[in-house]
Write a protein that holds these residues in place. Structure first.
Motif, mmCIF file in Angstrom:
data_model
loop_
_atom_site.group_PDB
_atom_site.id
_atom_site.type_symbol
_atom_site.label_atom_id
_atom_site.label_comp_id
_atom_site.label_asym_id
_atom_site.label_seq_id
_atom_site.Cartn_x
_atom_site.Cartn_y
_atom_site.Cartn_z
ATOM 1 N N HIS A 277 0.850 -1.192 0.000
ATOM 2 C CA HIS A 277 0.000 0.000 0.000
ATOM 3 C C HIS A 277 0.882 1.236 0.000
ATOM 4 O O HIS A 277 2.106 1.123 0.048
ATOM 5 C CB HIS A 277 -0.974 -0.028 1.189
ATOM 6 C CG HIS A 277 -0.332 -0.029 2.536
ATOM 7 N ND1 HIS A 277 0.556 -1.005 2.942
ATOM 8 C CD2 HIS A 277 -0.418 0.833 3.570
ATOM 9 C CE1 HIS A 277 0.961 -0.750 4.170
ATOM 10 N NE2 HIS A 277 0.399 0.366 4.581
ATOM 11 N N ASP B 124 5.488 4.810 5.479
ATOM 12 C CA ASP B 124 6.443 3.862 6.071
ATOM 13 C C ASP B 124 6.629 2.619 5.201
ATOM 14 O O ASP B 124 7.466 1.771 5.508
ATOM 15 C CB ASP B 124 6.034 3.477 7.510
ATOM 16 C CG ASP B 124 4.678 2.791 7.594
ATOM 17 O OD1 ASP B 124 3.780 3.158 6.819
ATOM 18 O OD2 ASP B 124 4.516 1.901 8.436
ATOM 19 N N HIS B 125 5.859 2.530 4.124
ATOM 20 C CA HIS B 125 6.001 1.377 3.233
ATOM 21 C C HIS B 125 6.547 1.734 1.860
ATOM 22 O O HIS B 125 6.931 0.853 1.106
ATOM 23 C CB HIS B 125 4.660 0.646 3.094
ATOM 24 C CG HIS B 125 4.227 0.052 4.394
ATOM 25 N ND1 HIS B 125 4.370 -1.273 4.698
ATOM 26 C CD2 HIS B 125 3.686 0.627 5.496
ATOM 27 C CE1 HIS B 125 3.933 -1.500 5.927
ATOM 28 N NE2 HIS B 125 3.518 -0.358 6.435
ATOM 29 N N ASP C 241 -0.119 -4.381 6.399
ATOM 30 C CA ASP C 241 -0.790 -3.640 7.475
ATOM 31 C C ASP C 241 -2.270 -4.018 7.592
ATOM 32 O O ASP C 241 -3.015 -3.383 8.331
ATOM 33 C CB ASP C 241 -0.705 -2.128 7.231
ATOM 34 C CG ASP C 241 0.647 -1.557 7.651
ATOM 35 O OD1 ASP C 241 1.520 -2.346 8.052
ATOM 36 O OD2 ASP C 241 0.821 -0.338 7.579
ATOM 37 N N HIS D 105 3.843 -4.709 11.140
ATOM 38 C CA HIS D 105 3.971 -4.154 12.475
ATOM 39 C C HIS D 105 3.618 -5.266 13.462
ATOM 40 O O HIS D 105 2.447 -5.561 13.672
ATOM 41 C CB HIS D 105 3.062 -2.936 12.659
ATOM 42 C CG HIS D 105 3.335 -1.871 11.622
ATOM 43 N ND1 HIS D 105 4.390 -0.983 11.723
ATOM 44 C CD2 HIS D 105 2.720 -1.586 10.452
ATOM 45 C CE1 HIS D 105 4.392 -0.192 10.668
ATOM 46 N NE2 HIS D 105 3.400 -0.535 9.875
#
Ligand SMILES: [Zn+2]
Length: 173
Positions: free
Chosen positions: A5, A9-10, A106, A148
């Motif tokens: 996505h 942070d990705h 996520d 996470h």
């Protein structure tokens, strides 16, 4: 390289990783304009920048990455014994058919061996989250990899069902 996505942070190190590895980039078409730099990542709003001014610098340094190939819901890659793409709103998960590994990105989180639903602050709507996890629970899963929280190997199918129940209760509360 597969993007699950378009959250910062990705995608943040995507350009550097491509430069160093020469990897081809795969993503869902809905995420491509964000990854390719045409649109700002969805969670970057004026309010967010107000709250976290240090993010401005992160944004300025964010380099676009060209998407070489689209993965749609149901797309299959002939890698590692077969990898199936599962698209739920805003997110692409990957199912490795042979080892029965779900790379949930996520779409789910974990704490130790305890599986949880998606991070509430990153989830737009709990009804939609419930439907998304229900799609993932249709799979026969031995191991779940969450970005996470890490790897869940204990009763993965059972834990998926429990998370659906928890989300449904939250939705109906
Ligand atoms: Zn994340």
């Amino acid at each position: 390289m597969i993007f699950t996505h378009q959250d910062l942070d990705h995608i943040g190190s995507g350009a550097a990783l491509v430069r160093q590895s020469g990897a081809r980039v795969l993503a869902h078409p809905a995420d491509a304009p964000y990854i390719e730099g045409e649109l700002r990542p969805l969670k970057v709003t004026p309010q967010m920048l107000e709250r976290r001014p240090q993010m401005r610098e992160v944004l300025e340094r964010l380099e676009p990455v060209r998407v070489d190939e689209y993965l749609e819901d149901g797309s299959r890659l002939d890698l590692a014994g077969g990898i199936r793409a599962i698209f739920t709103p805003g997110h692409l998960s990957l199912y490795l058919e042979r080892p029965k590994v779900l790379v949930a990105g996520d779409a789910l989180t974990a704490e130790g061996d305890h599986l949880n639903g998606p991070n509430p602050s990153a989830t737009l709507e709990v009804g939609e989250a419930t439907r998304s996890v229900s799609r993932l629970a249709e799979l026969d899963v031995r191991t779940i990899v969450c970005y996470h929280g890490g790897v869940v190997g204990e009763d993965a199918n059972g834990q998926l069902r429990r998370v659906i129940q928890e989300l449904s209760r939250e939705r109906d509360a």
